[in-house]
Structure formats: structure tokens, C-alpha cells
Write a protein that holds these residues in place. Structure first.
Motif, PDB file in Angstrom:
ATOM      1  N   LEU A  70     102.171  90.084  -2.932  1.00 47.13           N
ATOM      2  CA  LEU A  70     102.176  91.502  -2.579  1.00 47.13           C
ATOM      3  C   LEU A  70     101.129  92.247  -3.399  1.00 47.13           C
ATOM      4  N   GLU A  71     101.023  91.874  -4.685  1.00 50.90           N
ATOM      5  CA  GLU A  71     100.016  92.497  -5.546  1.00 50.90           C
ATOM      6  C   GLU A  71      98.731  91.691  -5.479  1.00 50.90           C
ATOM      7  N   THR A  72      97.641  92.373  -5.202  1.00 47.86           N
ATOM      8  CA  THR A  72      96.342  91.702  -5.217  1.00 47.86           C
ATOM      9  C   THR A  72      95.865  91.574  -6.666  1.00 47.86           C
ATOM     10  N   VAL A  73      94.654  91.082  -6.816  1.00 51.07           N
ATOM     11  CA  VAL A  73      94.095  90.947  -8.165  1.00 51.07           C
ATOM     12  C   VAL A  73      93.566  92.311  -8.617  1.00 51.07           C
ATOM     13  N   GLY A  74      93.801  92.617  -9.865  1.00 46.09           N
ATOM     14  CA  GLY A  74      93.314  93.901 -10.386  1.00 46.09           C
ATOM     15  C   GLY A  74      93.038  93.818 -11.865  1.00 46.09           C
ATOM     16  N   ALA A  75      92.386  94.843 -12.364  1.00 48.97           N
ATOM     17  CA  ALA A  75      92.119  94.912 -13.803  1.00 48.97           C
ATOM     18  C   ALA A  75      91.925  96.361 -14.210  1.00 48.97           C
ATOM     19  N   PRO A 113     116.475  92.073 -14.489  1.00 51.30           N
ATOM     20  CA  PRO A 113     116.827  93.495 -14.582  1.00 51.30           C
ATOM     21  C   PRO A 113     115.616  94.430 -14.518  1.00 51.30           C
ATOM     22  N   ARG A 114     114.572  94.106 -15.255  1.00 44.48           N
ATOM     23  CA  ARG A 114     113.445  95.039 -15.223  1.00 44.48           C
ATOM     24  C   ARG A 114     112.646  94.944 -13.926  1.00 44.48           C
ATOM     25  N   LEU A 115     112.631  93.740 -13.342  1.00 42.01           N
ATOM     26  CA  LEU A 115     111.901  93.596 -12.078  1.00 42.01           C
ATOM     27  C   LEU A 115     112.634  94.297 -10.943  1.00 42.01           C
ATOM     28  N   LEU A 116     113.948  94.108 -10.915  1.00 46.31           N
ATOM     29  CA  LEU A 116     114.716  94.635  -9.781  1.00 46.31           C
ATOM     30  C   LEU A 116     114.920  96.144  -9.869  1.00 46.31           C
ATOM     31  N   THR A 117     114.758  96.697 -11.056  1.00 48.19           N
ATOM     32  CA  THR A 117     114.895  98.152 -11.179  1.00 48.19           C
ATOM     33  C   THR A 117     113.539  98.845 -11.218  1.00 48.19           C
ATOM     34  N   GLY A 118     112.481  98.085 -10.900  1.00 47.93           N
ATOM     35  CA  GLY A 118     111.160  98.707 -10.797  1.00 47.93           C
ATOM     36  C   GLY A 118     110.566  99.130 -12.125  1.00 47.93           C
ATOM     37  N   GLN A 119     110.963  98.470 -13.204  1.00 49.20           N
ATOM     38  CA  GLN A 119     110.464  98.891 -14.515  1.00 49.20           C
ATOM     39  C   GLN A 119     109.501  97.898 -15.134  1.00 49.20           C
ATOM     40  N   ALA A 120     109.060  96.917 -14.334  1.00 53.24           N
ATOM     41  CA  ALA A 120     108.234  95.857 -14.917  1.00 53.24           C
ATOM     42  C   ALA A 120     106.880  96.397 -15.377  1.00 53.24           C
ATOM     43  N   GLY A 121     106.249  97.228 -14.545  1.00 55.76           N
ATOM     44  CA  GLY A 121     104.934  97.743 -14.898  1.00 55.76           C
ATOM     45  C   GLY A 121     103.835  96.749 -14.567  1.00 55.76           C
ATOM     46  N   TYR A 122     103.147  96.994 -13.473  1.00 56.43           N
ATOM     47  CA  TYR A 122     102.071  96.108 -13.029  1.00 56.43           C
ATOM     48  C   TYR A 122     100.714  96.739 -13.364  1.00 56.43           C
ATOM     49  N   ILE A 123      99.662  96.023 -13.043  1.00 56.07           N
ATOM     50  CA  ILE A 123      98.305  96.539 -13.314  1.00 56.07           C
ATOM     51  C   ILE A 123      98.153  97.952 -12.750  1.00 56.07           C
ATOM     52  N   ASP A 124      98.586  98.130 -11.521  1.00 55.76           N
ATOM     53  CA  ASP A 124      98.329  99.417 -10.889  1.00 55.76           C
ATOM     54  C   ASP A 124      99.161 100.535 -11.513  1.00 55.76           C
ATOM     55  N   ALA A 154      85.586 101.084  -6.451  1.00 55.46           N
ATOM     56  CA  ALA A 154      85.690 100.475  -5.125  1.00 55.46           C
ATOM     57  C   ALA A 154      84.433  99.640  -4.919  1.00 55.46           C
ATOM     58  N   VAL A 155      84.530  98.670  -4.034  1.00 56.38           N
ATOM     59  CA  VAL A 155      83.423  97.733  -3.855  1.00 56.38           C
ATOM     60  C   VAL A 155      82.948  97.751  -2.402  1.00 56.38           C
ATOM     61  N   LEU A 156      81.647  97.884  -2.223  1.00 50.09           N
ATOM     62  CA  LEU A 156      81.058  97.723  -0.896  1.00 50.09           C
ATOM     63  C   LEU A 156      80.825  96.234  -0.673  1.00 50.09           C
ATOM     64  N   ARG A 157      81.334  95.758   0.448  1.00 49.78           N
ATOM     65  CA  ARG A 157      81.259  94.317   0.704  1.00 49.78           C
ATOM     66  C   ARG A 157      80.382  94.016   1.912  1.00 49.78           C
ATOM     67  N   VAL A 191      88.043 101.878 -16.643  1.00 51.92           N
ATOM     68  CA  VAL A 191      87.940 101.742 -15.178  1.00 51.92           C
ATOM     69  C   VAL A 191      89.064 100.858 -14.662  1.00 51.92           C
ATOM     70  N   LYS A 192      89.660 101.318 -13.578  1.00 49.82           N
ATOM     71  CA  LYS A 192      90.623 100.474 -12.860  1.00 49.82           C
ATOM     72  C   LYS A 192      89.997  99.988 -11.562  1.00 49.82           C
ATOM     73  N   TYR A 193      90.103  98.691 -11.327  1.00 42.25           N
ATOM     74  CA  TYR A 193      89.739  98.178 -10.006  1.00 42.25           C
ATOM     75  C   TYR A 193      90.884  97.318  -9.500  1.00 42.25           C
ATOM     76  N   MET A 194      91.429  97.721  -8.383  1.00 40.95           N
ATOM     77  CA  MET A 194      92.503  96.985  -7.726  1.00 40.95           C
ATOM     78  C   MET A 194      91.936  96.540  -6.391  1.00 40.95           C
ATOM     79  N   GLU A 195      91.911  95.241  -6.157  1.00 41.43           N
ATOM     80  CA  GLU A 195      91.477  94.792  -4.831  1.00 41.43           C
ATOM     81  C   GLU A 195      92.395  95.388  -3.771  1.00 41.43           C
ATOM     82  N   ASP A 196      91.839  95.834  -2.654  1.00 44.73           N
ATOM     83  CA  ASP A 196      92.720  96.078  -1.517  1.00 44.73           C
ATOM     84  C   ASP A 196      92.866  94.750  -0.778  1.00 44.73           C
ATOM     85  N   ARG A 197      93.655  94.729   0.275  1.00 39.02           N
ATOM     86  CA  ARG A 197      93.979  93.440   0.887  1.00 39.02           C
ATOM     87  C   ARG A 197      92.732  92.749   1.429  1.00 39.02           C
ATOM     88  N   LEU A 198      91.833  93.522   2.035  1.00 34.65           N
ATOM     89  CA  LEU A 198      90.635  92.891   2.598  1.00 34.65           C
ATOM     90  C   LEU A 198      89.705  92.392   1.501  1.00 34.65           C
TER      91      LEU A 198
END
Lengths: 287, 836
Positions: free
Chosen positions: B218-223, B42-53, B64-67, B296-303
Motif C-alpha cells: 500500500l505504501e510506495t517507496v519514499g524518503a 496495537p500501534r499499527l492497528l490504531t494508526g500510530q505507527a508513523g510512516y515516511i509520509d 515530484a519527478v517528471l518521467r 525534502v520529502k519524495y514519496m513515489e506515487d503509484r505510477l
């Protein structure tokens, strides 16, 4: 993956759009469906200073006939074209090619004008327009030009569009009722860019090929016609043997580049296999 | 129990410990084995789970990270002046800056390969972090990254793992570890390999190549990290699966003790076996937060993720020899494996320790020898990805069995059946020392054949072939080891530098019953995308014979959790069941005691029934759990003195691995380390277009034996998901580095994940249940299942489809380009298209 800062302009008419394009000459990009532009901006492969959003320009998405031409407005969406009875009737090759184009969410936003302005060599629509001898109508604040599709695509993601110009419509000669058509493509997954694609139209008169147009995409830096192959077919009885010879000719006459997904040998093999299938399917549809 | 099978080279006396199973498998479960809908949904399908982002802390800044765009280079100079001057930028940090405050990242290799959260002095792969920026928003942070000037001095790039063995000079990635990119080379021999090869009628040989791939949630690694300077304590929100196993190690990198580092698990947006550690992101984000004094929030983008994650999977070349008799009996397996670990060695050789737990597959293979050649190259480090190395050996063993069948002209089903460990031979110790606790392999194959309707498949194949179409059938019978023991991480380490020889991999829970009789269960492992709450709820409901609606699950961070490892190594269901049973037994004892007082009965005469506790055989003489709970919480004076009646109802329990032993000191065997042995039979029916190389899956069957099944529906979903990943590894996915070390498949335009269009219309799943004699209820793990069986089944199906071309498939993925090149080679050799 956030774009660099840009100025956003949203003209309410074609004239305003052309004025904006003229004013920001060289620094602006037209935003139509955004399905290639926005990812490139997010990846910072492009840093346009100004984005001119033409989605509110009225009338630019029309699909209509005008005399012997099917006329498609630059802002017509892929989904609309794919499902359009007018397109199905007057350019069945386009309808068939749309079986291979991207995925629904992309087709819902992406536009034909944007697609050809982006000029990805592995995209299907440039091959369709080259095969059908379409004309691209482009406008600038100074006026209008009409460019044959064959002259519009000039290189890897390069078109004949000049600074200050934008595509406004695409005029495609209406397909004769007796013409056969086929579009065959090889991609890794459904909706991926083509590793190779062949679009063909054929007309038979008493079993003899009286017209042939064969275009290839995904092979080199742009979609092109295989004119040697067309010459081989024309004025000959279109039997399996001729088709096989044409397919072999396709294999040797394409000039493939190489990528991770498809090397030169593989692309040549695909050109042969897809040409054979396209010609046979097109032949079967000739009336 | 039968008398166990133990190979002669292993001392048999006391080799197999006694079972500690408390809950025997039964037939009359109320909740276990039922298709209960997921309580997470129920909470996942209604978008109420709450992820890192979704986490936003007051005053939070964004990183952001320079690679690196170089695969191998010295960092000569980094000019951050322009980036620092950009309005909105709070902090620019280079590796040199970070190293002053934060030590190397956690890793398990011995001797260690030092790695920092931002590269120091040199970059070793494309995508390695070179600098990080913290700014008021992510846009500005990325703008600032573009303003950083890095001066590199290119070094020779090492990409080919077989060439890496010979690297010298500047091509050596870690000169401090010795003048070579050969990280490790050692031969491990288990049983009389030479004798067995001497007995062989034939030795089947193959070179096999398994390509590097990885999970793509779908969700990358984040903190999101916050540092409180007043208390000196970090609070970090993360999406690691191993929160309570390795959280303290991230604290150690940051230079703070475990109690100054609280890692709080957040609902994970999918892991698919990839988010075990996520330590690089946790360490980096916490470092940045402490340095800039703001959350600080850091969310990896896909790359960021594809180029520099910690979950690129195995990347191996095998040179194999299989000793067989002419009648198809398999005697021994011998192989050299060259594994391309990339630029760092996070887990040491754990993926090969893992492989050795089921290296003989389901077959009676008497001896095994492995020469491990581990190399370092200029690629992203390997990490843990669903299968952890055993998916590769499953493929290798099945390839060799198919190769033997072809050379002996035997039916692939028949050769497998002939060599299966028989149902009466369990418990069965394999040459490496690991135990297979139980199994019924013929029954699994029979069920797969039944579901597939093999006669129908063969008709389709015959008819298609008559029309010139290339239709093939593939079968794979693979092991599905479950419940890892930590010895797999280090048992292959050099004996003179054995490293951190941990042996614990527990799981814990705390169960509390509130005054109204509802049950709250605290897990020490996070939600990683599967059904931990559903599984725990069903087991708790079974224990207390209560309604699942009365059970609630919460997750503990490192401040409050007991010893827990987390999902990984197909362990969670078995381990949480053990923890729940342990805590429930304690708690039920107290409930009995109190209810005994309330009902004036002996606790031994009471039973749990329908949410109540009552006197056996006396209907109506009972109390609801709620009535007992209220009494326990608020009516202390109604009960006798003594701690056993203290107020409240709660219990915790730490469940250790149910069956694991130490490796032999000389590594002549590795002990029991992955004994809860599931099994699977995958069957694929495919059509191949020999002209375009395209593979289409016409039908697919997967039958698994995961012992007692807690929830057949969620397990089936798990099998299907794993099979989709197996289809990806077999046919589509490849992290491909060119000769310059550039990752050509970094984006989803080129890294090809199978989509709905590439999946078969259905994956038909079956369950066979052979309960484990060692785990609670006889449950076995099924976590990594599908991905461990699909690649060999599909590989064989493609090979079979193209049988008229006489090709052999030795390399994955079977992309159209590769399939077509195999066919083309035959056409060129024969000068025509065979058989059409």
C-alpha cells in the motif's frame, strides 16, 4: 498524482448548477460521485478549470415511479440503486447488473448520472439503459431535452450531452411482470470493468418469444443492442437450439476492439458464451 | 548426524563445516512455538505507527519527478525555464545537473551497468526519471513537471528478450558496455550431465515462460532527506529493508563517507519482498535536499513505483530438458534460461545464483546444467521481489516433473514421492554444491494430503466432471531455501571481472537490561511489515525465562547499528535468533556472576526461572532479574573489582551466517550458500470455466516445514500472504510492455492484484517441523514461502481441470484470456467441445 488547480463551485440548487454550467461553458466538469473524474484529474488526464459539485443539490437523488416509468435522479448512488426495492421490482435487469458493478466504497459514492455521463464502454449501466429503452433527461440553462439511451451514447466516453447540459434524471420503462431478465458478465476480477457483458430481457407468450432485447457492453466504443439477434429470436419458440443459434450470431455480429486483457477472438467467444447464459437465465425467469 | 551425501564432482573432505548451533531443539519451550499475539499490532492497528509520509520536518519541501513517456530515446534538450519561473518552485534538476553532484547509484553487476538517479543523455525505459522538481508543496511540484519541455530523439525499442540478443546499433542500450544487449551468456555445468542424459529412457522437453510481476505494498517507496551544511551530514528517513547493509552505498553515491550519512529506518507500510534497497529514491531525495538547502520529502506515487521501482521480478524464458527413466526416476536437468533484466542490471545475475541453491527441488537429481542468457531491454530494471528468482525455478522444476508424469502416465504424487531425497540422506549436497541441511519431504506431503482430505477432493472432482464441469487438482512440492549468503550475488559473475566478492551477511543486536529489569533489544534491521518484534521478544523471553511484557524492541539507524543485513532471503528469524542467543549468553553470564555474589552461590549453580535467577533445586533462593539489574546499575561497590563487574547490563553480538563456504574457483560447484532448507507442499483444487477462461480456487492447502517454528500463527499468516502473491503471479499479475515499450499495466486498473474476492475462502495451513542442525533452536526461515509454491500448484490444477482438452500450460499468468485461448486452440483442432 495531484490534480492541477481548479475553481470549485458548489451550487445549492439545480438552477444554480445550470447557471454555473452556463457561465463556465466548456471549462467546467460536474462533480457527482467523482469515482472516475477525480482519478482522471489526479492523473492529469483532465484539467477542468471549474468543478461544479452538485452533491448539495436537493432532490437530485430521488428514486420513484412516474406512470409507466421508473425515474432515477442523476445523483442516486449505485449502492442505493443496488439495494432499492423499487429498482428490484421495476427494473430487475438493473438490480442484476449491479452484482458486477465495482466495489462497495465506489458504489457508495458513484452515481448513475455520473456513470452514464462518463460513458465508459465497459460499464454495465449503459447496457442496462440501452436494453430497457430508457430515456435520459438532460437540462441546461436554456431548457430540457429527452434523449433515448440508444442515442445518448455516441462513442468512446462520448455522449450526446452538449456544452452547458447535464443529466438530471433517467426514465426507465417499468418492466412487465411477466418479462424475464438476465445480466452476464466476464471480468478479470470481481468488480473490474467488463471484458464483455450481455444484458437481456425476454417475454414469452405460449413458449414463443414475443419480445427480446439484448444489449452488449465492453465490446466496442459503446453499449449497443444486438438487433439482428433480437430479430432472430422474436416470434420463434425459444428452445435451446434457438438460443445456441442466437449465441453464435452474437459471436459474429459483435464488433470487438482489442485490449491487453481481451483480444478480438476472446471477446467474440465471450459474447457467445454470455449470450447463451443470459438468454437461458432470462428464459427461466419468464412468467 | 548421518554421513552426508556429497556428489562425486565435489571434493568431500571437510566440505561441510561443523555446526555452530548452541541452542539445541527442545520440546519444553516456554515461549518459542507459541501463538503469541503480535507486539507490533496495537500501534499499527490504531494508526500510530508513523510512516515516511507522516514525517514532517520544519521547512520541508516536496519533490515530484517528471518521467519519460518514451521507452528509448536520446534526450536532446530539456527546457526548464517555465517550470523554474512557477511561483513556489524551489529547484528543478535534470540528470545533467544531478550528475555534477551525485555519482551513479549503487549496483552489484560486474562489469557494471551505469545508472543515475535521473537519466543522463538518454532514457531507457518508460517511467525513467528525466527531471525532478522541488516546490513548496507536491501540487506545485507536479504543476512544474507539466511545464518542462523535453526534446527527445527516439531510438529503436527493444522489448522481446529473445530478439534483444541480436540488437545492434542504436538499439543497444548501453553502448559503453559493448555493442550488444546481451549482458551475459555462460553455461554452468554441475555433475555428469551428458552421462546422465545418455542413460535416460526419455527426455522431456518444454519451453516455459514466466511473466514479470512485482509486489504492491500500500505504501510506495519514499524518503525524507535533510542535509546539514554545517556538519556536511545527511539525515535520511527511509523505508528500505536493508538500511544497515547498503546505507553506506547511498552515501557513496552522494560522495560522502558513511559517517556523514545517517539512514534512519521508519515503519514500513508493507514490503512483501519489494523494499530491499529503495536506493534510487534515497539517492534522489538526498541529492535534492542538498541542492535546495531544505529538507525534502519524495514519496513515489503509484505510477512512479510501477514504472520505475527496483522490484520488478524475474522475466524468464526457459528451454528445459529433463532426463528420466521409464520408471519415473529423474536423472538430470538441463536448461537454457533467457532473463529479461530490463534497462539496468542492479543485482547482476544474483537471481540465478539464488535459483541454483535449490535447482533440483526436493528430488534426487544427479546433475544440472544451466546456460544463462541475460539480456537488457527497454523495460524497468529488475530488482528483488519475494523469491528472488527461486520462485521461478520452483515453478520450472515442478512443471517439468508434471510434464514427465504426463508423458510417463504416472500420478503426480507418485513421481514426486519416488524421487524425493529420503529423510535418511541428509545432510545432502546437491550438484551445484549447496547443502540441504535436513528435511522430511514425505511427511510434508502426507500432512498436506491429510489436511486436504484427498479422497474428498477426488470425489468432488469426479462428481463435477460427471456434470461436465472442469475441476482440477494440483500439487507442488517445493524447496524453501532460507538464510541467504552474499556469495549468491556474485558467484556467477565472469571469472575475469568477478566484481565485489562480499561474503558477509550478518545480523546483530544489542540487549540492555535497565535498572528495573526490563529488557531493551535494539535491532539493526527495520520493521518491514512482518513480526520482527514479536519474534525477537519470544526468543528473548525464552532466553531469560521472563515475561514477554518485560521486553521492548527498538530499531537502530546507520549511525548506531552494528553489522546487520536486514530481512530478505528468508533470513531474519534465523539470524536474529542467532544474534539474540549470542548476546543473551554474554549477558546471562554477567547476571549469573552478579547474582552469584548476591546469593553467595557459584554462578554455575544458578538457573533462570520465571523472571528470576536462583539456585538450582533450592526454591526461594533467588533474585528477580530486576533486583540483579538494580544492583548491577547502582551498587558497584558491592561487587568485586574487575571489568567483568563493570556497572550496567548490556551486551551486543554480531551473528554471522551459520553455514556458508566459498564457491570453487572454477565454479564446478558454488559452495554452500543457502543451506537452511525448508520445504512445502501446496495443493490446489480449482474449477475452470472453459468458455470464459475463469479460474476459481475451490480449496487450498499449504503445509510448510520451516524447522522449529517460533510463532505458528504469524508464520501461518506469512504463508497465506505469500500464497496470495503466488496466486497473483499465477493467475493475474503481469507487468506487460507492448511492442513500443509502453507499460500497459502500469495502474491498478490493469495490473491485477488478487483481492479478497479472488482469494479462496480459506488457505488451510499446516506445519511440519524438521529442525535445522545448524541454527539456533533449529529454526529455518519461512519468509518467501507461499509465493514459492502456489504458482506450480495452481498451474497444475488448471492443467488438470482442462485435461479433457489435452492442453499444456507453459506460460503464466493464467488470465481468462490465456486460458480461453488454450481451450479454443483445442476446440478448433478437434472441431467441437470435447467430452461434453
Amino acid at each position: 498524482m495531484k490534480p492541477a488547480a481548479f475553481e470549485y463551485v458548489r451550487p445549492g440548487s439545480l438552477n444554480e448548477a445550470l447557471q454555473a454550467l452556463s457561465r463556465h461553458a466548456g471549462n467546467a466538469k460536474i462533480l457527482a460521485g467523482g469515482q472516475s473524474l477525480v482519478p482522471m484529474m489526479n492523473l492529469r488526464m483532465l484539467h477542468p478549470a471549474v468543478i461544479i459539485d452538485i452533491n448539495r443539490v436537493p432532490g437530485l437523488d430521488a428514486i420513484r415511479t412516474d406512470g409507466d416509468a421508473l425515474v432515477v435522479g442523476a445523483l442516486a448512488r449505485h449502492s442505493t440503486l443496488r439495494d432499492s426495492p423499487i429498482v428490484a421490482k421495476h427494473c430487475p435487469l438493473m438490480r442484476e447488473a449491479y452484482r458486477y458493478v465495482a466495489h462497495k466504497p465506489i458504489r457508495n459514492r458513484g452515481t448513475l448520472g455520473g456513470n452514464i455521463s462518463h460513458a465508459d464502454p465497459a460499464s454495465e449501466m449503459p447496457a442496462v439503459l440501452v436494453a430497457t429503452d430508457a430515456t435520459i433527461v438532460v437540462k441546461s440553462a436554456k431548457g430540457e431535452r429527452k434523449i433515448a439511451a440508444a442515442n445518448f451514447f455516441i462513442g468512446l466516453m462520448q455522449t450526446a450531452l452538449q456544452t452547458g447540459e447535464m443529466v438530471t434524471e433517467i426514465r426507465i420503462p417499468i418492466a412487465p411482470a411477466n418479462q424475464g431478465w438476465a445480466f452476464e458478465e466476464a471480468a478479470n476480477r470481481k468488480g473490474d470493468f467488463a471484458m464483455a457483458a450481455i444484458g437481456a430481457t425476454l417475454t414469452l407468450t405460449g413458449g414463443v418469444c414475443s419480445q427480446a432485447a439484448v444489449a452488449v457492453a465492453g465490446m466496442s466504443d459503446r453499449a449497443t443492442r444486438l438487433s439482428a439477434l433480437e430479430a432472430l429470436l422474436e416470434r420463434k419458440p425459444l428452445d435451446d437450439d434457438l438460443i445456441m443459434r442466437a449465441a453464435v450470431l452474437a459471436k459474429s455480429s459483435v464488433k470487438p476492439d482489442s485490449s491487453y486483457h481481451a483480444d478480438v477472438d476472446f471477446k467474440r467467444d465471450l459474447a457467445e458464451a454470455l449470450t447463451e447464459r443470459a438468454l437461458k437465465n432470462a428464459r427461466a425467469r419468464c412468467k | 548426524m548421518n554421513s552426508p551425501h556429497i556428489p562425486k564432482h565435489i571434493p568431500s573432505e571437510g566440505y561441510i563445516p561443523q555446526s555452530r548451533q548452541r541452542e539445541k531443539p527442545r520440546k519444553d519451550y516456554k515461549w518459542i512455538g507459541k501463538n503469541m499475539k503480535r507486539v507490533e499490532d496495537p500501534r499499527l492497528l490504531t494508526g500510530q505507527a508513523g510512516y515516511i509520509d507522516d514525517i514532517k520536518l520544519p521547512n520541508m519541501a516536496y519533490a515530484a519527478v517528471l518521467r519519460s513517456d518514451r521507452a528509448h530515446a536520446r534526450i536532446k534538450k530539456i527546457d526548464v525555464a517555465k517550470a523554474k519561473a512557477l511561483p513556489g518552485v524551489l529547484l528543478v534538476m535534470t540528470g545533467e545537473d544531478a550528475k555534477k553532484v551525485t555519482g551513479p547509484t549503487a549496483q552489484f553487476a560486474s562489469p557494471p551497468v551505469v545508472q543515475y538517479c535521473i537519466a543522463v543523455d538518454r532514457v531507457r525505459h518508460v517511467g525513467e526519471a528525466v527531471a525532478a522538481v522541488v516546490a513548496e508543496n507536491r501540487y506545485i511540484a507536479e504543476d512544474a513537471c507539466e511545464l518542462i519541455d523535453v526534446e527527445y530523439e527516439d531510438l529503436p525499442v527493444v522489448v522481446d528478450p529473445e530478439q534483444a540478443v541480436h540488437s545492434t546499433g542504436d538499439a543497444v542500450l548501453h553502448p559503453d558496455r559493448g555493442p550488444t544487449n546481451l549482458a551475459y551468456r555462460k553455461t554452468f555445468s554441475f555433475g555428469p550431465v551428458d552421462d546422465d542424459f545418455a542413460k535416460a529412457d526419455r527426455v522431456v522437453e518444454r519451453r516455459l515462460r514466466w511473466a514479470r510481476s512485482g509486489a504492491q505494498p500500500l505504501e510506495t517507496v519514499g524518503a525524507v532527506a535533510e542535509y546539514h551544511s554545517g556538519t556536511g551530514k545527511f539525515t535520511v528517513y527511509g523505508n528500505s529493508s536493508f538500511v544497515n547493509y547498503v546505507g553506506w552505498l547511498v552515501g557513496a553515491s552522494l560522495g560522502v563517507p558513511a559517517h556523514k550519512f545517517n539512514l534512519i529506518p521508519v515503519t514500513t507500510g508493507g514490503s512483501f519482498g519489494s523494499k530491499l534497497f529503495t536506493h534510487k529514491v534515497l539517492t534522489l531525495t538526498a541529492t535534492l535536499a542538498r541542492a535546495c538547502g531544505r529538507p525534502v520529502k519524495y514519496m513515489e506515487d503509484r505510477l512512479d513505483n510501477t514504472m520505475s521501482c527496483d522490484n520488478h521480478g524475474s522475466d524468464r524464458i526457459y528451454y528445459c530438458k529433463l532426463a528420466v527413466k521409464n520408471d519415473g526416476t529423474i536423472l538430470a536437468l538441463k536448461f537454457q534460461v533467457i532473463d529479461d533484466y530490463g534497462a539496468y542490471l542492479q543485482f547482476g545475475y544474483g537471481t540465478h545464483g539464488n535459483s541454483l541453491c535449490q535447482i533440483v527441488g526436493p528430488y534426487r537429481i544427479n546433475s544440472v546444467e544451466m546456460e544463462l542468457v541475460a539480456v537488457l531491454t527497454n523495460k524497468c530494471q529488475q530488482g528483488a521481489y519475494r523469491g528472488f528468482g527461486s520462485e521461478v525455478t520452483n515453478w520450472m522444476v515442478e512443471r517439468m516433473v508434471d510434464a514427465a508424469a504426463d508423458e510417463l502416465k504416472m500420478d503426480p504424487f507418485e513421481i514426486r514421492r519416488k524421487n524425493f531425497i529420503r529423510p535418511d540422506q541428509f545432510p545432502y549436497v546437491i550438484p551445484t554444491g549447496n547443502l540441504y541441511d535436513s528435511g522430511n519431504y514425505p511427511a510434508v506431503m502426507d500432512e498436506a494430503l491429510r489436511i486436504a482430505d484427498i479422497k474428498k477432493w477426488k470425489d468432488i472432482q469426479a462428481k463435477g466432471r460427471a456434470e461436465g464441469r472442469c475441476i482440477g487438482i494440483g500439487v507442488a512440492t517445493c524447496q524453501e531455501r532460507s538464510v541467504f549468503s552474499a556469495t549468491e550475488f556474485w558467484s556467477l559473475n565472469p571469472l575475469d571481472t568477478p566484481g565485489f566478492q562480499l561474503t558477509s551477511s550478518p545480523e546483530s543486536t544489542q540487549i540492555r537490561i535497565d535498572p528495573t529489569g526490563n529488557i531493551q533489544v535494539t535491532l539493526g534491521s527495520p520493521f518491514w511489515g512482518n513480526s520482527p518484534e514479536t519474534i525477537a521478544t519470544q526468543i528473548v523471553a525464552e532466553q531469560f525465562q521472563c515475561d514477554p511484557g518485560n521486553v521492548n524492541i527498538v530499531y537502530a539507524g546507520t549511525d548506531s547499528a552494528f553489522n546487520s543485513t536486514g530481512p530478505g532471503g528468508s533470513r531474519f528469524t534465523v539470524m536474529i535468533a542467532g544474534a539474540i542467543v549470542g548476546a543473551s549468553v554474554k549477558l546471562k553470564e554477567k547476571i549469573r556472576r552478579i547474582a552469584g555474589q548476591m546469593l553467595e552461590s557459584s554462578p554455575g549453580d544458578l538457573e533462570f526461572r520465571d523472571g528470576k535467577i536462583g539456585v538450582k533445586g533450592v526454591p526461594g533462593m533467588e533474585k528477580t532479574i530486576g533486583e540483579v539489574a538494580l544492583f548491577a546499575h547502582y551498587f558497584r561497590l558491592g561487587l568485586p573489582d574487575g571489568d567483568e563487574y563493570s556497572s550496567g547490563l548490556d551486551a551486543s553480538y554480531v551473528y554471522d551466517h551459520p553455514l556458508t563456504t566459498m564457491p570453487a574457483a572454477d565454479r564446478s560447484h558454488l559452495g554452500i550458500f543457502y543451506p537452511i532448507m525448508g520445504h512445502m507442499c501446496h495443493m490446489a483444487l480449482v474449477e475452470v470455466d472453459p468458455k470464459t477462461g475463469k479460474v476459481k480456487i475451490l480449496d487450498y492447502v499449504a503445509v510448510h516445514d520451516a524447522g522449529t517454528v517460533v510463532n505458528p500463527m504469524t508464520l501461518a499468516g506469512h504463508i497465506r500472504g505469500g500464497t496470495a502473491q503466488g496466486i497473483g503471479s499465477a493467475l493475474y499479475e503481469h507487468f506487460y510492455y507492448d511492442e513500443n515499450g509502453q507499460l500497459l499495466t502500469a495502474s491498478f486498473a490493469d495490473y491485477l492484484i488478487p483481492t479478497l474476492d479472488e482469494m479462496p475462502a480459506q488457505i488451510r495451513v499446516g506445519h511440519v517441523e524438521t529442525p535445522s542442525p545448524f541454527t539456533e533452536y533449529g529454526i529455518k526461515g519461512g519468509g518467501e514461502g507461499g509465493r514459492m509454491g502456489a504458482p506450480p500448484a495452481l498451474t497444475r490444477a488448471v492443467e488438470d481441470a482442462l485435461s479433457r482438452y489435452g492442453i499444456r500450460v507453459d506460460e503464466l499468468p493464467l488470465t481468462p484470456r490465456r486460458v480461453r485461448s488454450l481451450v479454443r486452440a483445442t476446440e478448433q483442432r478437434q472441431g467441437r467441445t470435447p467430452g461434453i
